[in-house]
Design a protein around this motif. Sequence first.
Motif, PDB file in Angstrom:
ATOM      1  N   ASP A 308       1.051  -1.324  -0.102  1.00  0.00           N
ATOM      2  CA  ASP A 308      -0.052   0.168   0.106  1.00  0.00           C
ATOM      3  C   ASP A 308       0.989   1.309  -0.026  1.00  0.00           C
ATOM      4  OD1 ASP A 308       1.169   0.453   2.778  1.00  0.00           O
ATOM      5  OD2 ASP A 308      -0.889  -0.090   3.220  1.00  0.00           O
ATOM      6  N   ALA A 309       0.323   2.475  -0.055  1.00  0.00           N
ATOM      7  CA  ALA A 309       0.898   4.001   0.304  1.00  0.00           C
ATOM      8  C   ALA A 309       1.799   3.961   0.783  1.00  0.00           C
ATOM      9  CB  ALA A 309      -0.040   5.022  -0.389  1.00  0.00           C
ATOM     10  N   GLU A 310       1.746   3.130   2.661  1.00  0.00           N
ATOM     11  CA  GLU A 310       2.400   3.330   3.640  1.00  0.00           C
ATOM     12  C   GLU A 310       4.097   2.337   3.550  1.00  0.00           C
ATOM     13  OE1 GLU A 310      -0.883   2.923   3.776  1.00  0.00           O
ATOM     14  OE2 GLU A 310      -0.901   5.415   3.592  1.00  0.00           O
ATOM     15  N   GLY A 311       3.719   1.765   2.610  1.00  0.00           N
ATOM     16  CA  GLY A 311       4.631   1.073   2.372  1.00  0.00           C
ATOM     17  C   GLY A 311       4.421  -1.188   2.822  1.00  0.00           C
ATOM     18  N   ASP A 312       3.285  -0.609   3.150  1.00  0.00           N
ATOM     19  CA  ASP A 312       2.941  -2.350   4.446  1.00  0.00           C
ATOM     20  C   ASP A 312       2.730  -3.383   3.164  1.00  0.00           C
ATOM     21  OD1 ASP A 312       3.162  -0.829   6.502  1.00  0.00           O
ATOM     22  OD2 ASP A 312       1.204  -0.614   6.637  1.00  0.00           O
ATOM     23  N   VAL A 313       3.029  -4.432   3.147  1.00  0.00           N
ATOM     24  CA  VAL A 313       2.775  -5.540   2.356  1.00  0.00           C
ATOM     25  C   VAL A 313       1.596  -7.312   2.542  1.00  0.00           C
ATOM     26  CG1 VAL A 313       3.612  -7.320   0.950  1.00  0.00           C
ATOM     27  CG2 VAL A 313       4.911  -5.323   0.955  1.00  0.00           C
ATOM     28  N   ARG A 314       0.916  -7.080   2.064  1.00  0.00           N
ATOM     29  CA  ARG A 314       0.458  -7.952   2.743  1.00  0.00           C
ATOM     30  C   ARG A 314       0.085  -8.951   1.132  1.00  0.00           C
ATOM     31  NH1 ARG A 314      -5.109  -7.166   0.465  1.00  0.00           N
ATOM     32  NH2 ARG A 314      -5.566  -5.032  -0.352  1.00  0.00           N
ATOM     33  N   ARG A 315      -0.193  -9.921   1.457  1.00  0.00           N
ATOM     34  CA  ARG A 315      -0.185 -11.302   0.331  1.00  0.00           C
ATOM     35  C   ARG A 315      -1.840 -10.668   0.237  1.00  0.00           C
ATOM     36  NH1 ARG A 315       1.660 -16.538   2.110  1.00  0.00           N
ATOM     37  NH2 ARG A 315       4.095 -15.861   3.156  1.00  0.00           N
ATOM     38  N   ALA A 316      -2.099 -11.101  -1.548  1.00  0.00           N
ATOM     39  CA  ALA A 316      -4.265 -11.245  -1.978  1.00  0.00           C
ATOM     40  C   ALA A 316      -4.815 -12.472  -1.091  1.00  0.00           C
ATOM     41  CB  ALA A 316      -3.856 -10.936  -2.977  1.00  0.00           C
ATOM     42  N   ALA A 317      -5.899 -12.226  -0.512  1.00  0.00           N
ATOM     43  CA  ALA A 317      -6.474 -13.819  -0.237  1.00  0.00           C
ATOM     44  C   ALA A 317      -6.699 -14.645  -1.434  1.00  0.00           C
ATOM     45  CB  ALA A 317      -7.816 -13.135   0.012  1.00  0.00           C
ATOM     46  N   GLU A 318      -6.492 -15.633  -1.734  1.00  0.00           N
ATOM     47  CA  GLU A 318      -6.383 -16.609  -2.231  1.00  0.00           C
ATOM     48  C   GLU A 318      -7.801 -17.438  -2.451  1.00  0.00           C
ATOM     49  OE1 GLU A 318      -2.948 -19.162  -2.550  1.00  0.00           O
ATOM     50  OE2 GLU A 318      -2.444 -17.822  -0.585  1.00  0.00           O
ATOM     51  N   PRO A 319      -7.950 -16.900  -4.068  1.00  0.00           N
ATOM     52  CA  PRO A 319      -9.449 -17.445  -4.475  1.00  0.00           C
ATOM     53  C   PRO A 319      -8.474 -18.422  -5.800  1.00  0.00           C
ATOM     54  CG  PRO A 319      -9.171 -15.494  -6.025  1.00  0.00           C
ATOM     55  CD  PRO A 319      -8.412 -15.331  -4.780  1.00  0.00           C
ATOM     56  N   THR A 320      -8.230 -19.620  -5.401  1.00  0.00           N
ATOM     57  CA  THR A 320      -7.213 -20.830  -6.540  1.00  0.00           C
ATOM     58  C   THR A 320      -8.200 -21.429  -6.231  1.00  0.00           C
ATOM     59  OG1 THR A 320      -5.145 -19.573  -5.278  1.00  0.00           O
ATOM     60  CG2 THR A 320      -4.958 -22.539  -6.031  1.00  0.00           C
ATOM     61  N   GLY A 321      -8.453 -22.122  -7.761  1.00  0.00           N
ATOM     62  CA  GLY A 321      -8.719 -22.686  -8.119  1.00  0.00           C
ATOM     63  C   GLY A 321      -6.970 -24.029  -8.437  1.00  0.00           C
ATOM     64  N   PRO A 322      -7.535 -25.169  -9.489  1.00  0.00           N
ATOM     65  CA  PRO A 322      -7.107 -26.057  -9.909  1.00  0.00           C
ATOM     66  C   PRO A 322      -5.753 -26.020 -11.030  1.00  0.00           C
ATOM     67  CG  PRO A 322      -9.029 -26.409 -10.577  1.00  0.00           C
ATOM     68  CD  PRO A 322      -9.276 -25.555  -9.837  1.00  0.00           C
ATOM     69  N   PRO A 323      -4.348 -26.036 -10.671  1.00  0.00           N
ATOM     70  CA  PRO A 323      -3.562 -25.394 -12.496  1.00  0.00           C
ATOM     71  C   PRO A 323      -4.059 -25.651 -13.336  1.00  0.00           C
ATOM     72  CG  PRO A 323      -2.211 -26.668 -10.625  1.00  0.00           C
ATOM     73  CD  PRO A 323      -3.931 -27.299 -10.605  1.00  0.00           C
ATOM     74  N   LEU A 324      -4.047 -25.386 -14.603  1.00  0.00           N
ATOM     75  CA  LEU A 324      -5.137 -25.507 -15.707  1.00  0.00           C
ATOM     76  C   LEU A 324      -3.931 -27.017 -16.091  1.00  0.00           C
ATOM     77  CD1 LEU A 324      -3.584 -22.044 -17.610  1.00  0.00           C
ATOM     78  CD2 LEU A 324      -6.192 -22.700 -16.235  1.00  0.00           C
ATOM     79  N   GLY A 325      -5.618 -27.357 -17.174  1.00  0.00           N
ATOM     80  CA  GLY A 325      -5.261 -28.760 -17.530  1.00  0.00           C
ATOM     81  C   GLY A 325      -5.653 -29.794 -16.687  1.00  0.00           C
ATOM     82  N   THR A 326      -6.554 -29.758 -15.262  1.00  0.00           N
ATOM     83  CA  THR A 326      -6.488 -30.486 -14.689  1.00  0.00           C
ATOM     84  C   THR A 326      -7.887 -30.996 -14.270  1.00  0.00           C
ATOM     85  OG1 THR A 326      -6.337 -29.065 -12.905  1.00  0.00           O
ATOM     86  CG2 THR A 326      -4.511 -30.302 -13.563  1.00  0.00           C
ATOM     87  N   GLY A 327      -9.222 -29.909 -14.695  1.00  0.00           N
ATOM     88  CA  GLY A 327     -10.090 -30.005 -15.070  1.00  0.00           C
ATOM     89  C   GLY A 327     -10.563 -29.629 -13.370  1.00  0.00           C
TER      90      GLY A 327
END
Length: 542
Positions: A308-327
């Motif tokens: 952010d503008a103050e220099g604090d770092v965070r990880r974006a929440a992960e709406p993570t699906g399976p890798p491509l090619g795995t269905g």
Amino acid sequence: MVSTYVDDDLALRQLRRRLAAVDVGAADTAAGAGAEGGVADVQGFGPGELAMFDLIPGPVAVVHGPDHRVAYVNGAYTELFGARPAGQKARDALPELDALGLLPLMDQAWRSGRARTAKARRLPGGAGRDPARSSYYTFTCTPVEQYGVLVFGADVTGQVEAAERLRAGEARQRAAAVALQRSLLPQELEQPDDLRVAATYQPGDAEGAVGGDWYDVITLGAGRTALVIGDVMGRGVRAAAVMGQLRTAVRAYARLDLPPHEVLQLLDGLVAEIDASQIATCVYAVHDPNEGRLVYASAGHLPILVRDAEGDVRRAAEPTGPPLGTGGRLHTSGSFPLGPGCSAVLYTDGLVERRDQDIDDGIRELERALAGASGSPQVMCDRLMRSLGVTAGLDGDAAVLVVQRPARTGPDAELFRNAALELHGGTEAAPRARAFASGVLASWRFPAELYDLGVLAAGELVANSLQHGTPPMRLRLRRTDRRLIIEVTDGDDHLPRRRRAGPADETGRGISVVATIASSWGSRRTPGGGKAVWCEFRLPGG
């Protein structure tokens, strides 16, 4: 070839046993007689016994004493190095062995009582060798009890040349893969109006070859930008080729202006068609300056980092699906704010993964590096690469994409303006929209021609929405330092298309008019079941 080395080894064992009984003084005398190569009358050896060493195809020499006095050289030695000069004393060291750096090795063998080997010493052409071709020999120095050291050379030119050809072939293959990889990556990133972007790619080492890392920046129109980074599993030309197909497909799907998770669903099916055994990870994100947010979806990829503008770092929440090619299960989209002064970093695992380190530790190290990084996106890319120790010697590829939304102040901020009007009522909303557009464009001091075209386009888009759309409706005007953007949203998801109106048709000309006068136009579905229709005009000098 095998039987030759067996015979050689047997001869060396026999020579070592007999040399143990040799009289050193007599050997000095005999060495002078045998200095030309051939059979020496060394005390303790009959001519027939020493003659067998002339049958060995490799060079053999026997030396003794700390000053490396010569006792015997066989015919192969003389053929390889040439006859010893006339008058050279038996006590003189063999200069050719000195030139090959074998004298210290002979001393080590004598002191330790163990054989020592010097591998693949290069002998330039000359003497009994082809002047135009170098040869390579491996020399073994074997201590002989109470006597000295036996030196035996084995020709390994064929093996060395084969190894060099193999290395050259691997280098050519890697160079081809790297060239293909770089040619498939964007040669120059598109630079959106509202973002600053830069990327860096570092291929892996020669043994690891290149992988399938890629990235891209795609302008979608209406000020929106797609950002993508991915990694095809595997290495070499095949991985690079699959990467190229995916990158091309991403650009095609991006033109449909679909939500990020729908783009990944399309890519998932494509990867399965390209190669059923291939998988890839990917993050696809879209930045909308009107919303000030980054909407994204991930297919098994590492989390986006946000500062952010103050220099604090965070990880974006992960709406993570399976890798491509795995269905499997469907992908989902998430979002986070990307306000003025904020930065986002997308990267591949080569940036944070090491053999001796957990990948989560690598991500934490990247977070610390990002917190302390500053400057332009390209400067930040370079600093992150250096901080994480990414060099050409790493096993795998590494790619990083840095996105900044600058905080604009002063005169620069005057070039970026927004204005919006909620459209209520029926047909009477059209004149209100034209009046609103007229006032806004006049206040932005556009040239007369651009002013007229902007008011006309706003009126046509609003009229189209009033006729074919449903509430809620909104007219939005936006200017950047390079373009004027006019966008109308409504609650109906039916996308308009340009068509040719007949002479008797009273409607159907609005989109054609907009497409004719604007630099570009387009439409997309919006979350909640609506749509947005937009057009752009390039500003003079933009």
